[in-house]
Design a protein around this motif. Structure first.
Motif, PDB file in Angstrom:
ATOM      1  N   ASP A 161       1.086  -1.088   0.003  1.00 58.58           N
ATOM      2  CA  ASP A 161      -0.052   0.011   0.014  1.00 58.58           C
ATOM      3  C   ASP A 161       0.710   1.300  -0.043  1.00 58.58           C
ATOM      4  OD1 ASP A 161      -2.036  -1.583   0.068  1.00 58.58           O
ATOM      5  OD2 ASP A 161      -2.273  -1.550   2.223  1.00 58.58           O
ATOM      6  N   LEU A 162       2.003   1.092   0.826  1.00 59.96           N
ATOM      7  CA  LEU A 162       2.839   2.552   0.681  1.00 59.96           C
ATOM      8  C   LEU A 162       3.444   2.586  -0.902  1.00 59.96           C
ATOM      9  CD1 LEU A 162       4.515   4.471   2.037  1.00 59.96           C
ATOM     10  CD2 LEU A 162       6.509   2.887   2.574  1.00 59.96           C
ATOM     11  N   GLU A 163       3.682   1.564  -1.366  1.00 57.19           N
ATOM     12  CA  GLU A 163       4.319   1.504  -2.749  1.00 57.19           C
ATOM     13  C   GLU A 163       3.352   2.158  -3.779  1.00 57.19           C
ATOM     14  OE1 GLU A 163       7.097  -1.464  -5.701  1.00 57.19           O
ATOM     15  OE2 GLU A 163       5.590  -2.348  -4.259  1.00 57.19           O
ATOM     16  N   THR A 164       1.910   1.710  -3.333  1.00 58.79           N
ATOM     17  CA  THR A 164       0.941   2.429  -4.393  1.00 58.79           C
ATOM     18  C   THR A 164       0.790   3.846  -4.248  1.00 58.79           C
ATOM     19  OG1 THR A 164      -0.294   0.273  -4.337  1.00 58.79           O
ATOM     20  CG2 THR A 164      -1.318   2.239  -4.640  1.00 58.79           C
ATOM     21  N   ILE A 165       1.007   4.208  -2.920  1.00 58.25           N
ATOM     22  CA  ILE A 165       0.676   5.737  -2.692  1.00 58.25           C
ATOM     23  C   ILE A 165       1.946   6.460  -3.284  1.00 58.25           C
ATOM     24  CG2 ILE A 165       1.260   7.267  -0.920  1.00 58.25           C
ATOM     25  CD1 ILE A 165      -0.125   5.247   0.933  1.00 58.25           C
ATOM     26  N   VAL A 166       3.182   5.919  -3.229  1.00 55.27           N
ATOM     27  CA  VAL A 166       4.420   6.685  -3.808  1.00 55.27           C
ATOM     28  C   VAL A 166       4.392   6.528  -5.157  1.00 55.27           C
ATOM     29  CG1 VAL A 166       6.984   6.596  -3.931  1.00 55.27           C
ATOM     30  CG2 VAL A 166       5.719   6.310  -1.682  1.00 55.27           C
ATOM     31  N   VAL A 167       3.947   5.417  -5.754  1.00 53.92           N
ATOM     32  CA  VAL A 167       3.738   5.316  -7.278  1.00 53.92           C
ATOM     33  C   VAL A 167       2.923   6.517  -7.886  1.00 53.92           C
ATOM     34  CG1 VAL A 167       3.161   3.937  -9.086  1.00 53.92           C
ATOM     35  CG2 VAL A 167       4.629   3.109  -7.614  1.00 53.92           C
ATOM     36  N   GLU A 168       1.831   6.627  -7.245  1.00 55.50           N
ATOM     37  CA  GLU A 168       0.723   7.161  -7.471  1.00 55.50           C
ATOM     38  C   GLU A 168       0.830   8.894  -7.296  1.00 55.50           C
ATOM     39  OE1 GLU A 168      -3.113   5.748  -6.014  1.00 55.50           O
ATOM     40  OE2 GLU A 168      -2.862   4.024  -7.528  1.00 55.50           O
ATOM     41  N   GLN A 169       1.549   9.047  -6.162  1.00 60.44           N
ATOM     42  CA  GLN A 169       1.616  10.583  -5.793  1.00 60.44           C
ATOM     43  C   GLN A 169       3.114  10.948  -5.505  1.00 60.44           C
ATOM     44  OE1 GLN A 169      -1.486  11.860  -2.694  1.00 60.44           O
ATOM     45  NE2 GLN A 169      -1.667   9.465  -2.467  1.00 60.44           N
ATOM     46  N   GLY A 170       3.945  10.064  -6.035  1.00 59.72           N
ATOM     47  CA  GLY A 170       5.582  10.469  -5.716  1.00 59.72           C
ATOM     48  C   GLY A 170       6.037  11.742  -6.336  1.00 59.72           C
ATOM     49  N   ASP A 171       5.425  12.263  -7.214  1.00 62.44           N
ATOM     50  CA  ASP A 171       5.601  13.533  -7.829  1.00 62.44           C
ATOM     51  C   ASP A 171       5.509  14.516  -6.973  1.00 62.44           C
ATOM     52  OD1 ASP A 171       6.665  12.177 -10.079  1.00 62.44           O
ATOM     53  OD2 ASP A 171       5.016  12.662 -11.271  1.00 62.44           O
TER      54      ASP A 171
END
Length: 431
Positions: A171-181
């Motif tokens: 779930d952390l990976e999903t957050i960073v992939v989607e909002q990392g910018d």
């Protein structure tokens, strides 16, 4: 190990325990009848090593006899006292000595680190924390956001899935992939204070760095408890207190880690003070500021010797034993605790800490259905010292340095008795 639910087994384990001698090196509080408390709150404040008083008295004696000359002539000269702690602290957290320093307190260190590593832009400024982060971490990141002209609403929370208590790394990976910018910083508790979950620091660093995010770790509940392997994890920075598992005394100093990859970057913005100036020219008062390399470059003031003496007393003991041996005992002791809790065999009680020993330290968080703080009060009245967290969780930490298998057995025996009496009373009241 095949555990058994009886006192004889617990006593036999203590007899075979190669670290059992450490218990006698601590001052264990006693009840009015002179019996030891069953102390399970090393996750809030560790017990006092018997040697602490001697270590502090040495510095008091040198102060009395030498005055200011103690900086150079004391048995342990004060000028560079923090250096006596560095190598031993580095071993505990899995770092290089260059990467570690003992200074200030935990939240102060987090703020000083964020001065350097939280450098938001108009488009990349958000901060990720776990949803049930320790409150001071939340306050710190919210205030940093507001200080830089953003909103406390710009905190992104990594939450457990619906109906679950533990965090899922995917779930952390999903957050960073989607909002990392938009994310500038991940500031994550390496061991969650509430559940006791030990997170995969290396994976967190990889996830954050893949999107050019800085990764920081709060190890308040990890240092001296688990082996975080900070250098190899690749995280950018970390901070921790020393008064929990490191037994340094209430409100004592904290530790700080800055990864070696940042060690020589003198252009990193930071607050400056006397003690992060080059030690070779520090006393030449008219020199321009010249920041030291490594973690020492985040110091501000000369070290408080009496507090550091207490830390030294504890770290000398850790260095004697080593984290590998302590972790080995911890896994056995906590495993026995888990076994006994499960032996209560009640639908009203549940351990929310991971069952995998590699995903936890010594803390078990025990959720008790329909309980309130009166349960904690009853435990305390029976000289069982645990930690209550709303709404219904008892946090218990069988600390390998001073807790025994017999402690664990007697604690669970009394807990089971208190719960059964409470259930009988509840039944009678509803007849």
């Amino acid at each position: 190990m095949k555990y058994q639910n009886n006192l004889a087994f617990a006593k036999e384990q203590d007899k075979e325990d190669s670290l059992s001698y450490l218990r006698n090196r601590f001052l264990i509080p006693k009840d009015k009848n002179g019996n030891n408390w069953l102390y399970f709150t090393g996750n809030s404040l560790g017990l006092q090593p018997k040697s602490t008083k001697d270590y502090i008295n040495q510095e008091l004696e040198d102060w009395a006899n030498l005055g200011v000359e103690g900086h150079f002539e004391a048995k342990n000269p004060w000028l560079n006292y923090h250096e006596y702690l560095t190598d031993k602290m580095a071993k505990i957290v899995g770092a290089k000595p260059l990467e570690v320093v003992v200074m200030n307190t935990l939240t102060t260190n987090l703020h000083l680190l964020m001065v350097s590593f939280y450098r938001p832009t108009k488009t990349k400024y958000k901060i990720v924390i776990e949803s049930d982060a320790f409150p001071s971490d939340r306050y710190a990141v919210q205030s940093q956001l507001e200080f830089h002209g953003f909103s406390k609403e710009d905190v992104i929370e990594w939450k457990p899935r619906k109906g679950e208590e533990l965090l899922n790394i995917e779930d952390l990976e999903t957050i960073v992939v989607e909002q990392g910018d938009e994310i500038a910083l991940l500031l994550i508790g390496g061991v969650n204070y509430y559940t006791g979950q030990f997170l995969d620091l290396k994976r967190i660093a990889e996830i954050g760095h893949a999107k050019n995010c800085i990764v920081g770790i709060d190890l308040a509940h990890g240092a001296g408890n688990i082996s975080p392997d900070l250098h190899n994890s690749g995280v950018d920075f970390a901070a921790w207190c020393t008064y929990k598992y490191l037994n340094s005394g209430p409100g004592s100093l904290a530790g700080l880690f800055v990864h070696e990859k940042h060690a020589k970057n003198k252009d990193l913005p930071r607050f400056a003070g006397w003690w992060n100036h080059n030690k070779q020219t520090r006393f030449n008062m008219r020199q321009p500021f010249d920041v030291m390399e490594g973690a020492e470059g985040w110091q501000l003031s000369n070290p408080p010797i009496l507090s550091m003496a207490a830390i030294k007393a504890s770290l000398d003991m850790f260095d004697e034993v080593g984290m590998d041996a302590l972790r080995e005992k911890s896994e056995k002791l906590t495993g026995y605790f888990e076994f006994l809790i499960n032996e209560i065999n009640s639908d009203d009680i549940k351990i929310i800490t991971p069952s995998n020993p590699k995903e936890r330290g010594c803390q078990l968080s025990i959720q008790v259905k329909n309980a309130d703080k009166s349960l904690h009060k009853k435990l305390t009245e029976n000289n069982i010292i645990t930690d209550w967290r709303e709404p219904d969780v008892i946090r218990c930490a069988p600390t390998p340095m001073y807790n025994s298998f017999e402690d664990v057995y007697r604690m669970v025996e009394l807990l089971s008795l208190i719960l059964s009496k409470g259930k009988e009373t509840h039944t009678e009241n509803n007849i």
